[in-house]
Write a protein that holds these residues in place. Structure first.
Motif, PDB file in Angstrom:
ATOM      1  N   GLN A   1      34.049 105.980   2.823  1.00 41.17           N
ATOM      2  CA  GLN A   1      35.223 106.642   2.258  1.00 41.17           C
ATOM      3  C   GLN A   1      34.865 108.047   1.755  1.00 41.17           C
ATOM      4  N   TYR A   2      33.724 108.153   1.088  1.00 40.96           N
ATOM      5  CA  TYR A   2      33.268 109.451   0.571  1.00 40.96           C
ATOM      6  C   TYR A   2      33.072 110.448   1.719  1.00 40.96           C
ATOM      7  N   ASP A   3      32.433 109.995   2.780  1.00 41.24           N
ATOM      8  CA  ASP A   3      32.200 110.877   3.929  1.00 41.24           C
ATOM      9  C   ASP A   3      33.512 111.317   4.566  1.00 41.24           C
TER      10      ASP A   3
ATOM     11  N   ARG B   1      32.415 102.454   0.043  1.00 40.63           N
ATOM     12  CA  ARG B   1      32.560 103.682  -0.755  1.00 40.63           C
ATOM     13  C   ARG B   1      31.874 104.857  -0.067  1.00 40.63           C
ATOM     14  N   LYS B   2      30.721 104.609   0.550  1.00 39.91           N
ATOM     15  CA  LYS B   2      29.991 105.661   1.251  1.00 39.91           C
ATOM     16  C   LYS B   2      30.809 106.195   2.430  1.00 39.91           C
TER      17      LYS B   2
ATOM     18  N   ASP C   1      36.406 111.572   3.031  1.00 39.39           N
ATOM     19  CA  ASP C   1      37.070 112.508   2.107  1.00 39.39           C
ATOM     20  C   ASP C   1      36.492 113.915   2.214  1.00 39.39           C
ATOM     21  N   LYS C   2      35.192 114.012   2.505  1.00 42.26           N
ATOM     22  CA  LYS C   2      34.531 115.309   2.602  1.00 42.26           C
ATOM     23  C   LYS C   2      34.648 115.936   3.995  1.00 42.26           C
TER      24      LYS C   2
END
Length: 335
Positions: free
Chosen positions: A210-212, A207-208, A214-215
Motif C-alpha cells: 500500500q505504501y509503495d 502495508r508495504k 501511495d508513493k
C-alpha cells in the motif's frame, strides 16, 4: 491510468504449492515409516514452510489493493533455475517474495548480515545464515535474463523504449523477504536502509505494498487487464514440476527407520494414558495396573521383553501376567 478502473480484488492466478505436495506425501509415509527420524525432521521443516506461505496467502487475500498473485513459480534460463515463493503484481510494481518461517529471532546487522538466534533444550544458539535477500535477488536475476531475451527479440520495441525499460527494471521488479513466524522477533534497527525496507514481517506485507502504491505515479498505473497479462507471462515461464514426492521420499527413507529415543516425560505420558484406558477397560482402579512409584521405575528401566520385565521385580507377578505384554508393546513401539 484508466480513470474508471476500480480493481480491488486479490486474484490468485496460481495458488498450488510444491510444499503442499511434499507435505501430503510425507503425511502418507509417516504411517509407513513411523520410526524414521529423518522423515519427521523433513516433515517439520516442510510444515513450517507451508504455514508461512499460507499466512502470506491469508494476508494478501484481504488486502483490497487490486493484486494478481502467483505462488511457487519455477523458472529456468541458461542453465540457471529459480524457485520463487510468491510473485505479486500490483498496479505499479511486481514483487518477488521469499518466505522465511524460522524458529527463533532474526537480526540484520549494519553490514547486512543475517543472524539467527534460537533455543534448543534451554541452550542458546546464535548463527549466521545465508542472506534470504541475496537469495530472492538471485531469483529476480534469473527472471531478468528471460525478460531481457524477450525484450531483445521484440522488433516492435525501439531502442529508446528498450533502454528505459532496462533502466527501470529494478524499481519495477522489487524484492521482499517476509518473516512469517508470528513469534519471531525481527530486528533490523542497525540494518542498511536499502535492506531494512526489504525485510518485513507478514503482518506488514500489505502495508508495504500500500505504501509503495501511495508513493507511485498514479498516472501510469496499469489496468486490471494489463496486470493480468503481466501475471500470465509468469505462468508462461513457469516450469511445471511433475515429481512424485511419495516415491521420491519413499526411496530416500528406505532403511532409515531409526528414531530418537523418546523423552522420559513423553514416555510417562504414554504409560499414564495406557493406565487410564486399561483401568477403564478392566473396571478397577488405575493403581491396579501400576502405581506411580512403579511407573517411575518402568520409565527408568524401559524393559524391552516380558522376561526383562519379570526379572526387574517392578510389578507383582499378577500385574505382569495381566498387563505385561501390553506394557512391553509400548516400549517396543518407541525403540
Amino acid at each position: 491510468m484508466p480513470l474508471f478502473d476500480f480493481f480491488k480484488d486479490t486474484i490468485f492466478l496460481k495458488e498450488n504449492s510444491d510444499l503442499q505436495d511434499r507435505y501430503d506425501a510425507l503425511m502418507k509415509l509417516k504411517d509407513e515409516y513411523p520410526k524414521c527420524e529423518e522423515l519427521y525432521e523433513e516433515l517439520y521443516i516442510i510444515k513450517k514452510g507451508l504455514e508461512g506461505e499460507n499466512e502470506i496467502k491469508y494476508q494478501l487475500s484481504k488486502s483490497n489493493l487490486g493484486l494478481y498473485v502467483l505462488r511457487d513459480i519455477n523458472i529456468e534460463c541458461d542453465g540457471l533455475k529459480a524457485q520463487i515463493d510468491y510473485v505479486v503484481l500490483s498496479k505499479a510494481y511486481c514483487y518477488f517474495i521469499e518466505c522465511k518461517n524460522l524458529v527463533g529471532n532474526i537480526t540484520v546487522n549494519e553490514k547486512g548480515d543475517f543472524i539467527r538466534e534460537y533455543n534448543i533444550n534451554n541452550k542458546k544458539f546464535k548463527k549466521g545464515m545465508y542472506s534470504p535477500l541475496r537469495q530472492v535477488e538471485a531469483q529476480r536475476d534469473v527472471y531478468k535474463k528471460i525478460w531481457n531475451n524477450r525484450l531483445s527479440s521484440n522488433k516492435v520495441i525501439n531502442m529508446i523504449k528498450r533502454f528505459l525499460a532496462e533502466n527501470n527494471f529494478t524499481d519495477t521488479h522489487r524484492v521482499l523477504v517476509v518473516a512469517a513466524n508470528s513469534e519471531t522477533i525481527l530486528n533490523t534497527k542497525y540494518a542498511p536502509k536499502d535492506i531494512k525496507d526489504k525485510v518485513i514481517r507478514t503482518d506488514a506485507l500489505v502495508r508495504k505494498i500500500q505504501y509503495d502504491l501511495d508513493k507511485s505515479d498514479k498516472t501510469i498505473w496499469y489496468s486490471k487487464k494489463e496486470v493480468e497479462d503481466w501475471a500470465n507471462t509468469f505462468i508462461d515461464m513457469n516450469v511445471v514440476n511433475n515429481i512424485n514426492y511419495y516415491e521420491y521420499y519413499k526411496d530416500r527413507f528406505v532403511g532409515k527407520e531409526v528414531i530418537k529415543e523418546i523423552s522420559d516425560d513423553d514416555l510417562k505420558k504414554r504409560l499414564l494414558d495406557f493406565r487410564v484406558a486399561r483401568s477403564k477397560e478392566m473396571n478397577y482402579p488405575a493403581y491396579y495396573v501400576f502405581n506411580n512409584e512403579e511407573l517411575d521405575k518402568l520409565v527408568e528401566l524401559r524393559p524391552k521383553t516380558l522376561e526383562e520385565l519379570k526379572n526387574s521385580n517392578i510389578l507383582a507377578p499378577i500385574k505382569v501376567k495381566t498387563h505385561g505384554e501390553l506394557i512391553i508393546k509400548i516400549f517396543n513401539e518407541i525403540n
